[in-house]
Design a protein around this motif. Structure first.
Motif, PDB file in Angstrom:
ATOM      1  N   GLN A   4      26.138  51.440  17.844  1.00  0.00           N
ATOM      2  CA  GLN A   4      27.927  51.791  17.661  1.00  0.00           C
ATOM      3  C   GLN A   4      27.794  50.434  16.420  1.00  0.00           C
ATOM      4  O   GLN A   4      27.731  49.686  16.489  1.00  0.00           O
ATOM      5  N   LYS A  32      33.109  56.333  24.742  1.00  0.00           N
ATOM      6  CA  LYS A  32      33.327  56.246  23.249  1.00  0.00           C
ATOM      7  C   LYS A  32      33.917  56.755  22.031  1.00  0.00           C
ATOM      8  O   LYS A  32      34.911  56.042  21.589  1.00  0.00           O
ATOM      9  N   GLN A  35      37.628  56.291  23.762  1.00  0.00           N
ATOM     10  CA  GLN A  35      38.357  53.636  23.372  1.00  0.00           C
ATOM     11  C   GLN A  35      37.677  53.390  22.826  1.00  0.00           C
ATOM     12  O   GLN A  35      38.285  52.010  22.618  1.00  0.00           O
ATOM     13  N   GLU A  36      37.143  53.563  21.755  1.00  0.00           N
ATOM     14  CA  GLU A  36      36.708  52.704  20.077  1.00  0.00           C
ATOM     15  C   GLU A  36      36.577  53.640  19.016  1.00  0.00           C
ATOM     16  O   GLU A  36      35.947  52.632  18.737  1.00  0.00           O
ATOM     17  N   VAL A  38      35.657  56.638  17.914  1.00  0.00           N
ATOM     18  CA  VAL A  38      34.360  56.877  16.731  1.00  0.00           C
ATOM     19  C   VAL A  38      34.977  58.228  16.597  1.00  0.00           C
ATOM     20  O   VAL A  38      35.691  58.672  16.947  1.00  0.00           O
TER      21      VAL A  38
END
Length: 102
Positions: A4, A32, A35-36, A38
């Protein structure tokens, strides 16, 4: 298997992408995305020699998720045999497909 950089996630797919492997990959990518943050997913097919309809579902489902935030999905280093399958399923309407690097 996953790299990532900012909002871009690169997924190095296994040699066989079937219902056994697609489910675990899907769960990890979805986590992902949530939470992140993307917004772009790059699926690297350089090691993939077999894919069934579960692989098509994996790509289309992730497209649906990231498209809500204006994101994109890319399939790179796609072998000719798998590219034909993706085209038969009309995936190229939604996923950017290339045989080489993006």
């Amino acid at each position: 298997m996953y790299e990532q950089s900012g909002g871009r996630l690169t997924v190095h797919l296994p040699s066989e992408l079937d219902h056994h492997t697609a489910d675990g990959i899907r769960k990890e990518i979805d986590k992902k995305i949530m939470q992140e943050g993307v917004s772009a997913i790059l699926f690297d097919f350089s090691n993939t020699t077999f894919m069934d309809s579960s692989g098509v579902g994996l790509l289309m489902g992730r497209y649906k998720m990231v498209s809500y935030v204006g994101g994109s999905v890319y399939a790179v280093r796609v072998p000719e045999k798998i590219e034909k399958l993706l085209c038969l399923a009309n995936v190229e309407k939604y996923v950017h497909i290339t045989r080489g690097d993006r």
